[in-house]
Scaffold this active site. Sequence first.
Site, PDB file in Angstrom:
ATOM      1  CG  ASP A 227      -2.031  -1.042   1.105  1.00 43.74           C
ATOM      2  OD1 ASP A 227      -2.279  -1.517  -0.022  1.00 43.74           O
ATOM      3  OD2 ASP A 227      -2.643  -1.379   2.137  1.00 43.74           O
TER       4      ASP A 227
ATOM      5  CB  SER B  16      -7.812   8.830  10.627  1.00 51.20           C
ATOM      6  OG  SER B  16      -8.442   8.037   9.653  1.00 51.20           O
ATOM      7  CG  LEU B  17      -9.342   2.140  11.724  1.00 54.00           C
ATOM      8  CD1 LEU B  17     -10.831   2.454  11.720  1.00 54.00           C
ATOM      9  CD2 LEU B  17      -9.059   0.959  10.802  1.00 54.00           C
ATOM     10  CB  SER B  18      -4.488   3.803  14.728  1.00 52.49           C
ATOM     11  OG  SER B  18      -4.211   2.746  13.844  1.00 52.49           O
TER      12      SER B  18
ATOM     13  CD  GLN C 264       4.728   6.531   1.247  1.00 54.43           C
ATOM     14  OE1 GLN C 264       4.513   7.328   0.337  1.00 54.43           O
ATOM     15  NE2 GLN C 264       4.605   5.222   1.071  1.00 54.43           N
TER      16      GLN C 264
ATOM     17  CB  THR D  30      -8.914   1.925   6.098  1.00 52.65           C
ATOM     18  OG1 THR D  30      -8.318   2.298   4.856  1.00 52.65           O
ATOM     19  CG2 THR D  30     -10.414   1.771   5.906  1.00 52.65           C
TER      20      THR D  30
END
Length: 281
Positions: free
Chosen positions: A61, A178-180, A234, A175
Amino acid sequence: MKNIGININTDKDISRNILDKIFQYIHEECSEAKIKVFYDSKGLDNEESRALDAVMVLGGDGTILGTARALAKYDVPIFGINRGHLGFLAEIELEDCKEAIKNLFKGQYKIEDRIMLKCDLKGIDKKDDFLALNDIVLTKGNLSRIVKYSIYVDDVWYTTFVADGVIVATPTGSTAYSLSAGGPIVYPDLDVLEIAPICPHSLGIRPILLNGNSKINIRVLKKYEDPVLTIDGQRYKKVTVNEVTISKSKYKCRLIKFKDKDYFKILRTKISYRSRECEGE
């Protein structure tokens, strides 16, 4: 479709034999196809890439994210052959590569246009666009101290809080980080932006979804060292100004999606459960 790019992540296990097989599959579908190979996205952002009809990404990804930023201004569609860990964006597994290439040349796919973000730093030369497909994150530096942030949406004050940082995410990025941080999963074709605080020092500060055309202004009110701006996890830049503005970019990431791929199935198997798919249960 005759001009195909292949972007290879050299940190992944991609042998010459795998690449030769992919060349073979492409030429079986179109003997006149011209193939341009890129390594670690080097040269991918050059003007010559505008002539590419599609780019295949061999990696994970993260490689998709880098490819998307490099190609955004050229409107070139991309798809990923997963050689990474999760494979949420790079959703084609190596054993399905031949079938995917066949469907590509038969036109049996659709293109999803994904929102991208841009970031402007107040008082800084705009020659660097700071494009992101997943998210733009403003965080504290190396010291274990929280920072005070004030957020404005379309020039209207929203809230002020202390936290480790602030995430502004696209639906694609919902996903990811921000999900964490407690943010919701957002269906990828929705035109929204998400603000998710990182470890806020208040139970009342929660993630929020905004109209996709919103302009988000983040002001750093109290800091002990220069905060850090991170693009898609990154790119990294120390921010010497006290204000950043994040909004939807005019560019989009064009993801090739094959008809046998179901977003909810991918969500269940790779995000929600990370387990064996149990159809209908």
